[in-house]
Scaffold this active site. Sequence first.
Site, PDB file in Angstrom:
ATOM      1  N   GLY A  13       0.795  -1.223   0.000  1.00  0.00           N
ATOM      2  CA  GLY A  13       0.000   0.000   0.000  1.00  0.00           C
ATOM      3  C   GLY A  13       0.828   1.273   0.000  1.00  0.00           C
ATOM      4  N   ASN A  14       1.963   1.275   0.717  1.00  0.00           N
ATOM      5  CA  ASN A  14       2.733   2.520   0.826  1.00  0.00           C
ATOM      6  C   ASN A  14       3.446   2.888  -0.475  1.00  0.00           C
ATOM      7  OD1 ASN A  14       4.602   0.424   1.165  1.00  0.00           O
ATOM      8  ND2 ASN A  14       6.015   1.786   2.204  1.00  0.00           N
ATOM      9  N   LYS A 130     -11.771 -10.214   4.316  1.00  0.00           N
ATOM     10  CA  LYS A 130     -11.000  -9.029   3.917  1.00  0.00           C
ATOM     11  C   LYS A 130     -11.900  -7.795   3.808  1.00  0.00           C
ATOM     12  CE  LYS A 130      -7.686  -7.565   0.416  1.00  0.00           C
ATOM     13  NZ  LYS A 130      -6.551  -7.274   1.278  1.00  0.00           N
ATOM     14  N   LYS A 214      -2.288 -10.115  -2.488  1.00  0.00           N
ATOM     15  CA  LYS A 214      -1.206  -9.894  -3.458  1.00  0.00           C
ATOM     16  C   LYS A 214       0.094 -10.584  -3.042  1.00  0.00           C
ATOM     17  CE  LYS A 214       1.600  -6.490  -1.545  1.00  0.00           C
ATOM     18  NZ  LYS A 214       1.105  -6.620  -0.174  1.00  0.00           N
ATOM     19  N   LYS A 276       2.621 -12.150   4.241  1.00  0.00           N
ATOM     20  CA  LYS A 276       3.936 -11.869   3.645  1.00  0.00           C
ATOM     21  C   LYS A 276       4.936 -12.935   4.067  1.00  0.00           C
ATOM     22  CE  LYS A 276       3.094  -6.971   4.105  1.00  0.00           C
ATOM     23  NZ  LYS A 276       2.115  -7.011   3.017  1.00  0.00           N
TER      24      LYS A 276
HETATM   25  P1  ADP Z   1       1.041  -3.816   2.673  1.00  0.00           P
HETATM   26  O1  ADP Z   1       0.138  -2.758   2.160  1.00  0.00           O
HETATM   27  O2  ADP Z   1       2.469  -3.600   2.287  1.00  0.00           O
HETATM   28  O3  ADP Z   1       0.548  -5.213   2.385  1.00  0.00           O
HETATM   29  P2  ADP Z   1       0.269  -4.206   5.482  1.00  0.00           P
HETATM   30  O4  ADP Z   1      -0.195  -3.052   6.304  1.00  0.00           O
HETATM   31  O5  ADP Z   1      -0.730  -5.205   5.011  1.00  0.00           O
HETATM   32  O6  ADP Z   1       1.101  -3.605   4.251  1.00  0.00           O
HETATM   33  O7  ADP Z   1       1.391  -5.003   6.302  1.00  0.00           O
HETATM   34  C1  ADP Z   1       2.559  -4.367   6.821  1.00  0.00           C
HETATM   35  C2  ADP Z   1       2.374  -4.028   8.286  1.00  0.00           C
HETATM   36  O8  ADP Z   1       2.398  -5.201   9.089  1.00  0.00           O
HETATM   37  C3  ADP Z   1       3.483  -3.213   8.895  1.00  0.00           C
HETATM   38  O9  ADP Z   1       3.356  -1.842   8.597  1.00  0.00           O
HETATM   39  C4  ADP Z   1       3.331  -3.482  10.410  1.00  0.00           C
HETATM   40  O10 ADP Z   1       2.529  -2.484  11.011  1.00  0.00           O
HETATM   41  C5  ADP Z   1       2.547  -4.800  10.437  1.00  0.00           C
HETATM   42  N1  ADP Z   1       3.145  -5.892  11.207  1.00  0.00           N
HETATM   43  C6  ADP Z   1       2.424  -6.833  11.857  1.00  0.00           C
HETATM   44  N2  ADP Z   1       3.202  -7.729  12.463  1.00  0.00           N
HETATM   45  C7  ADP Z   1       4.493  -7.369  12.200  1.00  0.00           C
HETATM   46  C8  ADP Z   1       5.769  -7.916  12.546  1.00  0.00           C
HETATM   47  N3  ADP Z   1       5.894  -9.020  13.272  1.00  0.00           N
HETATM   48  N4  ADP Z   1       6.891  -7.301  12.084  1.00  0.00           N
HETATM   49  C9  ADP Z   1       6.789  -6.178  11.337  1.00  0.00           C
HETATM   50  N5  ADP Z   1       5.602  -5.606  10.969  1.00  0.00           N
HETATM   51  C10 ADP Z   1       4.463  -6.192  11.391  1.00  0.00           C
HETATM   52 MG    MG Z   2      -1.365  -6.079   3.067  1.00  0.00          MG
END
Ligand code: ADP
Ligand code: MG
Length: 314
Positions: A13-14, A130, A214, A276
């Site tokens: 997303g970022n 979701k 994704k 992820k």
């Molecule tokens: P994207 O849009 O890249 O898929 P998400 O918001 O779905 O991003 O996932 C990334 C987020 O997951 C990070 O910004 C963080 O806040 C969160 N997160 C949850 N658990 C962890 C962890 N164990 N280590 C790092 N980040 C984590």
């Molecule tokens: Mg995500």
Amino acid sequence: MSKKKRIVIALGGNALGNTLPEQMKAVKITAKAIVDLIEEGCEVVVAHGNGPQVGMVNNAMIALTHEDADQPNTPLSVCVAMSQAYIGYDLQNALREEMLNRGIENIPVATMITQVRVDESDPAFSAPSKPIGKFVSAEQAKMMEEKFNYVMKEDSGRGYRRVVASPKPVEIIEIGTIRTMVESGDLVIACGGGGIPVIRHGNHLKGASAVIDKDFASCLLAKELDADFLIILTAVEQVALNFGKPDEKWLSDVSLDETEKYIKEGHFAPGSMLPKVQAAVDFAGSKKGRTALITLLEKSRDAIQGKTGTMFHI
Ligand code: ADP
Ligand code: MG
């Protein structure tokens, strides 16, 4: 000369922002990071998410039904297709410009509209999880359930949101074309928003009411293209144990066995970091020589040089 490293990049997303102007700005920064990797001598394939964008398209199409009684509601699969094309346009526009600015003139950029097959019997279809789109009141939620057959859920005191199924990707329908383009040296954007979810009915592919994660779609794409790296770019530089707690510990290099243990211990939040990490483990474990990385967009060049990020390997 050694073979170029093939990298599938999954943009979070970022890398794209939340609104039209935000996205137009964000893709310029994203394009710089991607072209950095190309300058390093890597062969890059780009995949991306679509959370805010598919919600936005869905809301716009609902607004259309209010404005014009003759317009039926737009299926979610079509909203995903629209988001794929719109994000692909911004990305391919910015990537082309960034390459030309650096004197790279021999790499054509193109977005492949990608259908991804899911299994009709995937348990995700009976447990939508979701959230997409904006928050609405209880009355509006009831109306949307009745009028559009949506599943609406209360979300931590902030109102109601539509929730949709997030089934696992099984097959990338356009993989043949994607592979041909990649093999001929094109910079390809594919599997946007996890791909347009479709279910096979004989020769017919029927759009499914779902949004594929994704991270899982990118993992499948990376395996299908026999990539060397799957790089998941997100909002954190590294993955942590005890994330956000006083004893937080950032991980730089982990084996798959260690990671499985951390998953069981519940270190990764479902819906954000967990998919992820699962995708990273799946890819890295699928064949010798495959490496997965999770890091921040701006750190991707450092991460492939082993300077930062969290690296997953057998
Ligand atoms: P994207 O849009 O890249 O898929 P998400 O918001 O779905 O991003 O996932 C990334 C987020 O997951 C990070 O910004 C963080 O806040 C969160 N997160 C949850 N658990 C962890 C962890 N164990 N280590 C790092 N980040 C984590
Ligand atoms: Mg995500």
